[in-house]
Enzyme design. Structure first.
Site, PDB file in Angstrom:
ATOM      1  N   TYR A  70       0.800  -1.262  -0.102  1.00 58.87           N
ATOM      2  CA  TYR A  70       0.066  -0.025   0.151  1.00 58.87           C
ATOM      3  C   TYR A  70       0.839   1.202   0.010  1.00 58.87           C
ATOM      4  CZ  TYR A  70      -4.040  -3.000   1.077  1.00 58.87           C
ATOM      5  OH  TYR A  70      -5.081  -3.865   1.212  1.00 58.87           O
ATOM      6  N   GLY A  71       1.903   1.179  -0.563  1.00 58.91           N
ATOM      7  CA  GLY A  71       2.852   2.459  -0.505  1.00 58.91           C
ATOM      8  C   GLY A  71       3.356   3.015   0.500  1.00 58.91           C
TER       9      GLY A  71
END
Length: 272
Positions: A70-71
């Site tokens: 998720y970054g």
């Protein structure tokens, strides 16, 4: 008087912590590339993110879902949750990495241990309540041919994680994941219900079920007279095997509406 989600906590599997029936997904706190939402969005700044977390707490939400894929989600949560880590139950993942706009997967023992240790550092904590395997769709092969589940079991014995499970895409994978682990994360919504047998098996075993894509990532189409959010939650919370539905909104209005509809759906299910 409408009760809050505080009144409807349930255990996260056998001997797990109590969690809210709604969880907050945090992909939108860290990544805006390669995400399957119908509308674009802007990653919230720290002030907006803190306000969202405070609102979630006020509504009775204590479950946060994140992942290395998720970054910057894990890193941001590590900063944002300083001083309030004890108020949250954190679910993270292993297996999927996201770099330069693309995903890649590694389910080896070495990478699994590295990933969990990195998540602990990023989240500024010494313990994760739940870690899930982020499947690439080859569920049975991951569980049968790789060491990811055995490594998570070892990390559980070491006390670094509380429980472990599998975020997969198939019924066979979900059922096998429940046999060997504590939790399955499944897709279940008005459009997709093929993983219902996994939810039903979890109810029999006392294992945890987390729901992803509960609102079909915003792609729900119904009769205009039917509220899609309320209908979605009525479907989900009518299943006794469901522990929590993870919703990935960053819009305060939507978060509040989701909580209201979830409470109403749970109350209705409890009457049945």
């Amino acid at each position: 008087m409408t009760r809050s989600l505080h009144d409807f906590y349930r255990p996260l599997g056998q001997d797990g912590p109590l969690v809210s029936a709604l969880g907050l997904g945090t992909v939108k706190l860290g990544r805006d590339q390669g995400v399957k939402y119908p509308n674009g969005f802007r990653i919230p700044d720290d002030r907006q993110a803190l306000n969202l977390l405070a609102q979630a707490q006020d509504l009775g939400i204590n479950l946060l879902d994140t992942a290395p894929a998720y970054g910057l989600s894990e890193q941001r949560l590590g900063q944002l949750l300083q001083g309030q880590r004890q108020n949250w139950v954190i679910v993270s993942k292993v297996g999927e990495e996201f770099e330069q706009g693309k995903s890649w997967f590694d389910f080896s023992a070495k990478h699994t241990r590295f990933s969990v240790e990195r998540s602990l550092q990023r989240l500024k904590t010494d313990h994760l309540e739940m870690v899930l395997v982020h499947s690439d769709g080859n569920d049975l092969a991951i569980l049968q041919e790789h060491e990811v589940y055995q490594t998570l079991a070892a990390l559980k014995q070491e006390g670094k994680i509380g429980q472990f499970g599998f975020s997969g895409k198939t019924v066979a994978g979900g059922l096998m994941a429940l046999e060997q682990g504590d939790c399955a994360m499944v897709t279940f919504n008005l459009n997709e219900q093929h993983e219902l047998p996994v939810i039903e098996q979890a109810a029999k075993q006392g294992k945890a079920i987390l729901i992803k894509k509960a609102l079909a990532s915003g792609h729900i189409c119904l009769d205009p007279a039917i509220d899609p959010v309320r209908a979605s939650f009525e479907l989900i919370f009518n299943q006794p095997g469901v522990t929590s539905a993870v919703i990935g909104t960053i819009t305060p209005k939507h978060l509040a509406e989701n909580a209201i509809h979830a409470v109403a759906a749970i109350k209705q299910a409890n009457k049945s």
